[in-house]
Design an enzyme around this catalytic site. Structure first.
Site, PDB file in Angstrom:
ATOM      1  N   LYS A 145       0.868  -1.184   0.000  1.00  0.00           N
ATOM      2  CA  LYS A 145       0.000   0.000   0.000  1.00  0.00           C
ATOM      3  C   LYS A 145       0.899   1.226   0.000  1.00  0.00           C
ATOM      4  CE  LYS A 145      -4.496   1.358   1.940  1.00  0.00           C
ATOM      5  NZ  LYS A 145      -5.246   1.499   0.706  1.00  0.00           N
ATOM      6  N   LEU A 201      -3.890  -5.287  -4.199  1.00  0.00           N
ATOM      7  CA  LEU A 201      -3.786  -5.008  -2.774  1.00  0.00           C
ATOM      8  C   LEU A 201      -4.642  -6.042  -2.045  1.00  0.00           C
ATOM      9  CD1 LEU A 201      -2.641  -2.924  -0.700  1.00  0.00           C
ATOM     10  CD2 LEU A 201      -4.961  -2.061  -0.585  1.00  0.00           C
TER      11      LEU A 201
END
Ligand SMILES: Cc1ncc(COP(=O)(O)O)c(C=O)c1O
Length: 281
Positions: A145, A201
């Site tokens: 991230k 992600l």
């Protein structure tokens, strides 16, 4: 009331504090998290902070606070704001040092904001949204991230300008995720989502939804799929901390299912919200 935090100090969110030589804005050299607070309680906070540590580790960044310290800081900040429905944005960068590429010998820098949550209206969810498929131009470490969100923000803006709610990344024909969310489809009663590999992600909402699906007896498959399967899906939806569950009813002008939010999608949303007793759909 919103509040800001920078390396040990609570400040008004609009106070200018960052030095010019902060690697976050010079290089995007850092990682971040967004945590939703429901009724005063940060939802899945530990999971978010563990992912933050993993993201930091993956870019060889040593954080300047432990998970326990961050949890205590979030609680302290929340108490200061008095907010019940809030969004916590937490960012850790490689610190403040003259701009050279090599890592500086300085501590990391942690900043945070806590603001009132800006919820998406349920009217949008009840209608569902449209998305467009775009070529994934990102790097190969999308599980991190990272602050580097250029391909994501450009894709989202182009999608919006073309009349779409979200852009969904496709790499070599494989559907991956949205510019700021994960993607799921339902085909013949089976919930399918791309596997948690380096190309997406590993969403906390995604993981929560997979658990919920298993709890309520919906079959789940984490597997790669192409655009054909998405276009032929009975239902589709996107997930993220801020979106929760967002039904997708159209992909590049092609209706998904009957063009309305799917039954399983809405059931999953209801069960997701039950996890924090949120009142809604
Ligand atoms: C690219 C991308 N994928 C997925 C997600 C969803 O992650 P989470 O459910 O942890 O919010 C996000 C959230 O910001 C994201 O930016």
């Amino acid at each position: 009331m919103a509040i800001g935090f920078i390396n040990g100090e609570w400040i008004p969110v609009d106070q200018a504090v960052l030095p010019i030589d902060e690697r976050g804005h010079n290089f995007g050299d850092g990682v971040y998290e967004v945590i939703r607070v429901y009724q005063g309680a940060p939802f899945k906070m530990r999971e978010h902070l563990v992912r933050l540590e993993k993201s930091a580790e993956a870019i060889l960044l040593t954080m300047n606070y432990t998970i326990e310290e961050l949890e205590a800081l979030i609680a302290e900040g929340l108490a200061k704001t008095g907010l019940q429905e809030a969004s916590v944005y937490l960012q850790v960068t490689r610190g403040i040092a003259k701009r050279v590429h090599l890592f500086p010998d300085v501590p990391a820098s942690t900043t945070m904001t806590i603001r009132e949550a800006a919820d998406i209206s349920d009217a949008v969810r009840e209608k569902g949204v449209n998305v467009t498929l775009v070529d994934d131009e990102r790097w190969k470490n999308c599980f991190i991230k990272s602050l580097n969100l250029l391909p994501n923000v450009v894709a989202k803006q182009k999608a919006k300008d073309a009349g779409y709610y979200e852009a969904v990344f496709v790499r070599d024909g494989v559907v991956l995720e949205g510019s700021s969310c994960n993607i799921f489809l339902v085909k013949d009663g089976v919930l399918i989502t791309p596997p948690a590999n380096r190309y997406i992600l590993h969403g906390i909402t995604r993981a929560t939804l997979l658990d919920i699906a298993k709890e309520i007896g919906v079959s789940v498959e984490e597997k790669e799929f192409g655009t054909d399967l998405l276009l032929a899906a009975d239902e589709a939806f996107m997930t993220s901390t801020s979106m929760e569950v967002m039904p997708v009813v159209e992909v590049d002008g092609k209706k998904i299912g009957n063009g309305k939010p799917g039954e399983i999608s809405m059931k999953l949303l209801k069960n997701y919200r039950a996890k924090f007793q949120h009142i809604g759909v």
